[in-house]
Design a protein around this motif. Structure first.
Motif, PDB file in Angstrom:
ATOM      1  N   ASN A  53       0.326  -6.878  18.488  1.00 13.30           N
ATOM      2  CA  ASN A  53       1.607  -6.175  18.520  1.00 13.30           C
ATOM      3  C   ASN A  53       2.047  -5.798  17.113  1.00 13.30           C
ATOM      4  O   ASN A  53       1.794  -6.537  16.159  1.00 13.30           O
ATOM      5  N   VAL A  54       2.702  -4.656  17.015  1.00 10.52           N
ATOM      6  CA  VAL A  54       3.237  -4.196  15.733  1.00 10.52           C
ATOM      7  C   VAL A  54       4.710  -3.824  15.913  1.00 10.52           C
ATOM      8  O   VAL A  54       5.181  -3.603  17.032  1.00 10.52           O
ATOM      9  N   GLU A  55       5.422  -3.764  14.800  1.00  9.96           N
ATOM     10  CA  GLU A  55       6.804  -3.293  14.779  1.00  9.96           C
ATOM     11  C   GLU A  55       6.879  -2.208  13.714  1.00  9.96           C
ATOM     12  O   GLU A  55       6.521  -2.449  12.558  1.00  9.96           O
ATOM     13  N   HIS A  56       7.335  -1.026  14.107  1.00  9.31           N
ATOM     14  CA  HIS A  56       7.336   0.086  13.152  1.00  9.31           C
ATOM     15  C   HIS A  56       8.545   0.029  12.226  1.00  9.31           C
ATOM     16  O   HIS A  56       9.554  -0.612  12.504  1.00  9.31           O
ATOM     17  N   ALA A  57       8.428   0.751  11.113  1.00  9.16           N
ATOM     18  CA  ALA A  57       9.529   0.911  10.170  1.00  9.16           C
ATOM     19  C   ALA A  57       9.489   2.325   9.601  1.00  9.16           C
ATOM     20  O   ALA A  57       9.809   2.549   8.438  1.00  9.16           O
ATOM     21  N   ASN A  58       9.069   3.277  10.448  1.00  8.37           N
ATOM     22  CA  ASN A  58       8.936   4.645   9.973  1.00  8.37           C
ATOM     23  C   ASN A  58       9.093   5.599  11.154  1.00  8.37           C
ATOM     24  O   ASN A  58       8.170   5.781  11.946  1.00  8.37           O
ATOM     25  N   TYR A  59      10.278   6.157  11.275  1.00  5.04           N
ATOM     26  CA  TYR A  59      10.560   7.140  12.322  1.00  5.04           C
ATOM     27  C   TYR A  59      11.362   8.246  11.662  1.00  5.04           C
ATOM     28  O   TYR A  59      12.538   8.090  11.344  1.00  5.04           O
ATOM     29  N   ILE A  60      10.700   9.390  11.442  1.00  9.16           N
ATOM     30  CA  ILE A  60      11.315  10.506  10.718  1.00  9.16           C
ATOM     31  C   ILE A  60      11.045  11.797  11.492  1.00  9.16           C
ATOM     32  O   ILE A  60       9.895  12.101  11.825  1.00  9.16           O
ATOM     33  N   ASN A  61      12.116  12.537  11.781  1.00  7.70           N
ATOM     34  CA  ASN A  61      11.985  13.813  12.498  1.00  7.70           C
ATOM     35  C   ASN A  61      11.182  13.661  13.788  1.00  7.70           C
ATOM     36  O   ASN A  61      10.260  14.434  14.078  1.00  7.70           O
ATOM     37  N   ARG A  62      11.528  12.607  14.528  1.00  5.93           N
ATOM     38  CA  ARG A  62      10.911  12.309  15.820  1.00  5.93           C
ATOM     39  C   ARG A  62       9.423  11.989  15.723  1.00  5.93           C
ATOM     40  O   ARG A  62       8.670  12.171  16.701  1.00  5.93           O
ATOM     41  N   LYS A  63       8.993  11.512  14.574  1.00  6.25           N
ATOM     42  CA  LYS A  63       7.594  11.119  14.412  1.00  6.25           C
ATOM     43  C   LYS A  63       7.497   9.715  13.826  1.00  6.25           C
ATOM     44  O   LYS A  63       8.292   9.330  12.970  1.00  6.25           O
ATOM     45  N   PHE A  64       6.498   8.980  14.308  1.00  6.66           N
ATOM     46  CA  PHE A  64       6.198   7.643  13.817  1.00  6.66           C
ATOM     47  C   PHE A  64       4.956   7.734  12.930  1.00  6.66           C
ATOM     48  O   PHE A  64       3.861   8.028  13.419  1.00  6.66           O
ATOM     49  N   TYR A  65       5.152   7.536  11.639  1.00  8.86           N
ATOM     50  CA  TYR A  65       4.038   7.621  10.682  1.00  8.86           C
ATOM     51  C   TYR A  65       3.290   8.952  10.828  1.00  8.86           C
ATOM     52  O   TYR A  65       2.070   9.020  10.654  1.00  8.86           O
ATOM     53  N   GLY A  66       4.021  10.004  11.180  1.00  5.57           N
ATOM     54  CA  GLY A  66       3.421  11.337  11.291  1.00  5.57           C
ATOM     55  C   GLY A  66       2.980  11.709  12.688  1.00  5.57           C
ATOM     56  O   GLY A  66       2.596  12.857  12.924  1.00  5.57           O
ATOM     57  N   TRP A  67       3.041  10.786  13.640  1.00  4.53           N
ATOM     58  CA  TRP A  67       2.650  11.057  15.021  1.00  4.53           C
ATOM     59  C   TRP A  67       3.880  11.191  15.920  1.00  4.53           C
ATOM     60  O   TRP A  67       4.870  10.492  15.723  1.00  4.53           O
ATOM     61  N   THR A  68       3.794  12.048  16.922  1.00  5.31           N
ATOM     62  CA  THR A  68       4.843  12.077  17.936  1.00  5.31           C
ATOM     63  C   THR A  68       4.778  10.783  18.742  1.00  5.31           C
ATOM     64  O   THR A  68       3.799  10.032  18.651  1.00  5.31           O
ATOM     65  N   ALA A  69       5.798  10.554  19.546  1.00  6.98           N
ATOM     66  CA  ALA A  69       5.828   9.325  20.346  1.00  6.98           C
ATOM     67  C   ALA A  69       4.600   9.228  21.256  1.00  6.98           C
ATOM     68  O   ALA A  69       3.958   8.171  21.343  1.00  6.98           O
ATOM     69  N   GLN A  70       4.259  10.311  21.930  1.00  5.17           N
ATOM     70  CA  GLN A  70       3.098  10.305  22.826  1.00  5.17           C
ATOM     71  C   GLN A  70       1.799  10.078  22.049  1.00  5.17           C
ATOM     72  O   GLN A  70       0.916   9.334  22.493  1.00  5.17           O
ATOM     73  N   GLU A  71       1.694  10.718  20.886  1.00  2.00           N
ATOM     74  CA  GLU A  71       0.491  10.549  20.065  1.00  2.00           C
ATOM     75  C   GLU A  71       0.363   9.117  19.557  1.00  2.00           C
ATOM     76  O   GLU A  71      -0.722   8.522  19.599  1.00  2.00           O
ATOM     77  N   PHE A  72       1.481   8.572  19.082  1.00  2.00           N
ATOM     78  CA  PHE A  72       1.443   7.215  18.532  1.00  2.00           C
ATOM     79  C   PHE A  72       1.159   6.196  19.638  1.00  2.00           C
ATOM     80  O   PHE A  72       0.459   5.202  19.415  1.00  2.00           O
ATOM     81  N   LYS A  73       1.677   6.456  20.807  1.00  2.00           N
ATOM     82  CA  LYS A  73       1.399   5.572  21.948  1.00  2.00           C
ATOM     83  C   LYS A  73      -0.100   5.499  22.219  1.00  2.00           C
ATOM     84  O   LYS A  73      -0.658   4.416  22.463  1.00  2.00           O
ATOM     85  N   LYS A  74      -0.767   6.650  22.168  1.00  2.00           N
ATOM     86  CA  LYS A  74      -2.213   6.692  22.395  1.00  2.00           C
ATOM     87  C   LYS A  74      -2.976   6.021  21.265  1.00  2.00           C
ATOM     88  O   LYS A  74      -3.947   5.284  21.502  1.00  2.00           O
ATOM     89  N   VAL A  75      -2.547   6.259  20.024  1.00  2.00           N
ATOM     90  CA  VAL A  75      -3.201   5.615  18.869  1.00  2.00           C
ATOM     91  C   VAL A  75      -3.165   4.097  19.029  1.00  2.00           C
ATOM     92  O   VAL A  75      -4.181   3.415  18.863  1.00  2.00           O
ATOM     93  N   LEU A  76      -1.991   3.577  19.361  1.00  2.00           N
ATOM     94  CA  LEU A  76      -1.845   2.130  19.524  1.00  2.00           C
ATOM     95  C   LEU A  76      -2.680   1.624  20.697  1.00  2.00           C
ATOM     96  O   LEU A  76      -3.384   0.610  20.583  1.00  2.00           O
ATOM     97  N   ALA A  77      -2.611   2.321  21.822  1.00  8.07           N
ATOM     98  CA  ALA A  77      -3.350   1.894  23.014  1.00  8.07           C
ATOM     99  C   ALA A  77      -4.856   1.872  22.758  1.00  8.07           C
ATOM    100  O   ALA A  77      -5.553   0.941  23.194  1.00  8.07           O
ATOM    101  N   ASP A  78      -5.347   2.872  22.058  1.00 10.22           N
ATOM    102  CA  ASP A  78      -6.784   2.940  21.756  1.00 10.22           C
ATOM    103  C   ASP A  78      -7.246   1.757  20.906  1.00 10.22           C
ATOM    104  O   ASP A  78      -8.416   1.367  20.949  1.00 10.22           O
ATOM    105  N   LEU A  79      -6.313   1.188  20.131  1.00  9.98           N
ATOM    106  CA  LEU A  79      -6.642   0.050  19.268  1.00  9.98           C
ATOM    107  C   LEU A  79      -6.289  -1.285  19.916  1.00  9.98           C
ATOM    108  O   LEU A  79      -6.449  -2.336  19.295  1.00  9.98           O
TER     109      LEU A  79
END
Length: 309
Positions: free
Chosen positions: A65-91
């Motif tokens: 599990n991780v906890e983010h600290a970067n949400y800017i212009n509706r992006k988490f570390y440069g990814w949209t919510a859907q994209e970041f969800k997939k990145v995390l799930a894949d890992l």
């Protein structure tokens, strides 16, 4: 999925009867497990340079599990919510909680409603499957006098209502000023706890930050039992500089768990026993010459010794 209090009470007698017939091993499995996360601010430079590569290393260490600290212009570390969800799930990673500061600009006092920016914050957190939307700061302008402060505590509660609609809970994460600043003769921290609805607003207790202003985590948990659903697990050492909190407390900075002066294991145990704590988030912000990734690997090893997985 949330269970209403009414449905919970209606099913209570059946649940108790079922537990009596349940094998002991299955009964133990039914209990809620403690959740261990890593606050990605601990590896903020690595996340800035190579977010995907850093997340891969975090997963390889054993973190789930991780906890983010970067949400800017509706992006988490440069990814949209859907994209970041997939990145995390894949890992093989999940994100139960995340940090986004809720500020004055997020509440329209005339309309008595949140601005779109905060509504999007909650919406995107829900997409990622977060259970908690944590605000890790309270702007100075909101704590200049007791009247403004109390009005904003109502906004905290309303944010809790907004999050609840998406099956989440709003939360607040302390620094040190909450223990050094007073309004009407009361510490800001006490005022936060006394003026927020615990069913709507969770508290994430940072056991290291408070130390900078003389806050003692063991005493706080005893004073407010069952109020701390989340905990930032952090250790502190004395430093020659101003420390991580700047001019507020100074003199201390975080270090690898077990190397400092915070009685971490004791705090964790009382958190589990009487603090209502289920979510434990490792955070280290200073490194004493060790790479941040090596630090969080050592932190994870310490938490494994304490029984976390």
């Amino acid at each position: 999925m949330q269970i209403s209090r009414r449905n919970f009470l209606l099913s209570g007698s059946l649940a108790l009867a079922g537990t009596a017939l349940m094998p002991r091993s299955l009964s133990a499995m039914a209990k809620a497990k403690d959740v261990l996360s890593i606050q990605l601010y601990s590896v903020r430079a690595d996340m800035k340079q190579d977010p995907l590569g850093t997340l891969k290393k975090v997963a390889e260490m054993g973190y789930k599990n991780v906890e983010h600290a970067n949400y800017i212009n509706r992006k988490f570390y440069g990814w949209t919510a859907q994209e970041f969800k997939k990145v995390l799930a894949d890992l093989g990673l999940s994100m139960p909680s995340g940090h986004t500061v809720m500020g004055k600009q997020h509440w329209d006092a005339d309309k008595k409603d949140f601005t779109d920016a905060w509504k999007y914050t909650v919406e995107d957190a829900a997409v990622l499957g977060q259970k908690f939307v944590i605000s890790p700061w309270l702007d100075e302008s909101l704590r200049q006098n007791i009247d403004d402060f109390l009005r904003y505590m109502e906004v905290f509660n309303k944010s809790g209502e907004l999050c609840k609609k998406s099956g989440m809970k709003f939360g607040y994460h302390n620094h040190d000023f909450e223990f050094s600043q007073q309004l009407n003769g009361q510490k800001v921290f006490d005022l936060i706890l006394q003026n927020t609805d615990p069913t709507l607003v969770a508290q994430q207790l940072d056991i290291g930050n408070m130390y900078h202003a003389g806050g003692i985590a063991l005493d706080i948990i005893k004073k407010y039992p069952n109020r701390f659903e989340l905990m930032h697990v952090k250790d502190e050492i004395k430093t020659a500089g101003k420390g991580e909190m700047g001019g507020h407390g100074g003199g201390y900075e975080s270090t690898v768990l077990g190397k400092g002066i915070i009685p971490i294991k004791e705090i964790i145990e009382i958190g589990k026993k009487s603090g209502g704590t289920k979510y434990f988030v490792i955070e280290q912000e200073s490194y004493q010459g060790i790479s941040p990734l090596d630090c969080i690997q050592q932190d994870y090893a310490v938490m494994k010794k304490y029984g976390f997985k």
